[in-house]
Scaffold this motif. Structure first.
Motif, PDB file in Angstrom:
ATOM      1  N   HIS A  97       0.813  -1.220   0.000  1.00 18.61           N
ATOM      2  CA  HIS A  97       0.000   0.000   0.000  1.00 18.61           C
ATOM      3  C   HIS A  97       0.848   1.274   0.000  1.00 18.61           C
ATOM      4  O   HIS A  97       0.634   2.162  -0.834  1.00 18.61           O
ATOM      5  CB  HIS A  97      -0.963  -0.002   1.189  1.00 18.61           C
ATOM      6  CG  HIS A  97      -1.775   1.244   1.306  1.00 18.61           C
ATOM      7  ND1 HIS A  97      -2.832   1.514   0.479  1.00 18.61           N
ATOM      8  CD2 HIS A  97      -1.655   2.312   2.127  1.00 18.61           C
ATOM      9  CE1 HIS A  97      -3.344   2.686   0.797  1.00 18.61           C
ATOM     10  NE2 HIS A  97      -2.647   3.191   1.791  1.00 18.61           N
ATOM     11  N   THR A 101       0.938   3.812  -3.177  1.00 12.64           N
ATOM     12  CA  THR A 101       0.170   5.052  -3.083  1.00 12.64           C
ATOM     13  C   THR A 101       1.033   6.298  -2.970  1.00 12.64           C
ATOM     14  O   THR A 101       0.610   7.374  -3.372  1.00 12.64           O
ATOM     15  CB  THR A 101      -0.808   5.023  -1.896  1.00 12.64           C
ATOM     16  OG1 THR A 101      -0.062   4.831  -0.687  1.00 12.64           O
ATOM     17  CG2 THR A 101      -1.844   3.945  -2.057  1.00 12.64           C
ATOM     18  N   CYS A 102       2.239   6.171  -2.413  1.00 12.42           N
ATOM     19  CA  CYS A 102       3.030   7.392  -2.231  1.00 12.42           C
ATOM     20  C   CYS A 102       4.495   7.251  -2.629  1.00 12.42           C
ATOM     21  O   CYS A 102       5.229   8.232  -2.602  1.00 12.42           O
ATOM     22  CB  CYS A 102       2.937   7.873  -0.790  1.00 12.42           C
ATOM     23  SG  CYS A 102       3.749   6.823   0.416  1.00 12.42           S
ATOM     24  N   GLU A 131      -0.607  13.277   3.859  1.00 13.20           N
ATOM     25  CA  GLU A 131      -1.720  12.475   3.319  1.00 13.20           C
ATOM     26  C   GLU A 131      -1.749  11.096   3.957  1.00 13.20           C
ATOM     27  O   GLU A 131      -2.804  10.606   4.360  1.00 13.20           O
ATOM     28  CB  GLU A 131      -1.564  12.267   1.805  1.00 13.20           C
ATOM     29  CG  GLU A 131      -1.981  13.373   0.918  1.00 13.20           C
ATOM     30  CD  GLU A 131      -1.698  13.019  -0.546  1.00 13.20           C
ATOM     31  OE1 GLU A 131      -1.828  11.833  -0.936  1.00 13.20           O
ATOM     32  OE2 GLU A 131      -1.336  13.937  -1.300  1.00 13.20           O
ATOM     33  N   VAL A 132      -0.587  10.468   4.008  1.00  9.46           N
ATOM     34  CA  VAL A 132      -0.478   9.124   4.576  1.00  9.46           C
ATOM     35  C   VAL A 132      -0.902   9.152   6.047  1.00  9.46           C
ATOM     36  O   VAL A 132      -1.674   8.306   6.503  1.00  9.46           O
ATOM     37  CB  VAL A 132       0.974   8.592   4.435  1.00  9.46           C
ATOM     38  CG1 VAL A 132       1.154   7.291   5.212  1.00  9.46           C
ATOM     39  CG2 VAL A 132       1.328   8.406   2.970  1.00  9.46           C
ATOM     40  N   GLU A 135      -4.663   9.777   6.455  1.00  6.99           N
ATOM     41  CA  GLU A 135      -5.429   8.593   6.089  1.00  6.99           C
ATOM     42  C   GLU A 135      -5.453   7.591   7.246  1.00  6.99           C
ATOM     43  O   GLU A 135      -6.481   7.014   7.568  1.00  6.99           O
ATOM     44  CB  GLU A 135      -4.814   7.940   4.853  1.00  6.99           C
ATOM     45  CG  GLU A 135      -5.492   6.652   4.432  1.00  6.99           C
ATOM     46  CD  GLU A 135      -4.787   5.999   3.257  1.00  6.99           C
ATOM     47  OE1 GLU A 135      -4.407   4.806   3.394  1.00  6.99           O
ATOM     48  OE2 GLU A 135      -4.593   6.675   2.233  1.00  6.99           O
ATOM     49  N   ARG A 136      -4.338   7.407   7.899  1.00  5.25           N
ATOM     50  CA  ARG A 136      -4.237   6.396   8.963  1.00  5.25           C
ATOM     51  C   ARG A 136      -4.850   6.890  10.276  1.00  5.25           C
ATOM     52  O   ARG A 136      -5.374   6.100  11.048  1.00  5.25           O
ATOM     53  CB  ARG A 136      -2.785   5.993   9.178  1.00  5.25           C
ATOM     54  CG  ARG A 136      -2.634   4.789  10.048  1.00  5.25           C
ATOM     55  CD  ARG A 136      -3.215   3.546   9.348  1.00  5.25           C
ATOM     56  NE  ARG A 136      -3.351   2.478  10.306  1.00  5.25           N
ATOM     57  CZ  ARG A 136      -4.508   1.926  10.674  1.00  5.25           C
ATOM     58  NH1 ARG A 136      -5.639   2.337  10.145  1.00  5.25           N
ATOM     59  NH2 ARG A 136      -4.539   0.987  11.572  1.00  5.25           N
ATOM     60  N   GLY A 138      -7.308   9.036  10.386  1.00  2.00           N
ATOM     61  CA  GLY A 138      -8.623   9.569  10.049  1.00  2.00           C
ATOM     62  C   GLY A 138      -9.792   9.037  10.848  1.00  2.00           C
ATOM     63  O   GLY A 138     -10.777   9.736  11.030  1.00  2.00           O
ATOM     64  N   SER A 139      -9.714   7.816  11.364  1.00  2.00           N
ATOM     65  CA  SER A 139     -10.836   7.290  12.142  1.00  2.00           C
ATOM     66  C   SER A 139     -10.327   6.539  13.346  1.00  2.00           C
ATOM     67  O   SER A 139      -9.248   5.956  13.347  1.00  2.00           O
ATOM     68  CB  SER A 139     -11.667   6.336  11.272  1.00  2.00           C
ATOM     69  OG  SER A 139     -10.877   5.247  10.851  1.00  2.00           O
TER      70      SER A 139
END
Length: 141
Positions: A97, A101-102, A131-132, A135-136, A138-139
């Protein structure tokens, strides 16, 4: 000593350039997720033996093991090491991943299944790293 105090002490104990980069990353991670749980792991196991570099952790996730036990652990980790800085992105199930993605957008960094390693902040695109992290965290952070 509280986690924020341990973190401040850990960062202050680094070389000036690395301390500045770690402090900036710490500030940016807290801006992304101000309510994330903070951790500080000193790198020692239950017996007091040093088994890893100290880590600053952000967020929380529950890790479940094959034997049925579980343990809370951080989602994002930050550590200074001899070659620079490591950012750990924990809990990813797809080991490709990060690189997919990056990888091409991040800059001069080595990416493994869950770790982004670089010499200094000037070597990477901070927007991509943010961003990474977002994303991680985020919740459920």
């Amino acid at each position: 000593m509280s986690a924020p105090e341990q973190i401040d002490s850990y960062i202050a104990g680094q070389s000036p350039a690395k301390a500045e980069d770690l402090r900036e990353l710490h500030r940016r991670i807290l801006a992304i997720s101000p309510d994330a749980r903070l951790w500080f792991l000193d790198g020692r196991n239950e017996d007091g033996k040093v088994v890893s570099n100290p880590n600053i952790g952000y967020g929380v996730q529950t890790r479940r093991y094959a034997n049925g036990t579980s343990k809370d652990f951080y989602r994002i980790g930050l550590s200074g090491n001899t070659s620079g800085i490591s950012v750990y992105v924990m809990g990813l199930t797809d080991r490709k991943h990060l690189s997919e993605t990056c990888g091409r957008r991040l800059g001069k960094a080595k990416i493994t299944g869950y770790c982004i390693r670089f010499k200094a902040l000037k070597d990477i695109d901070l927007a991509v790293l943010e961003e990474v992290i977002a994303e991680r965290l985020g919740s459920d952070s």
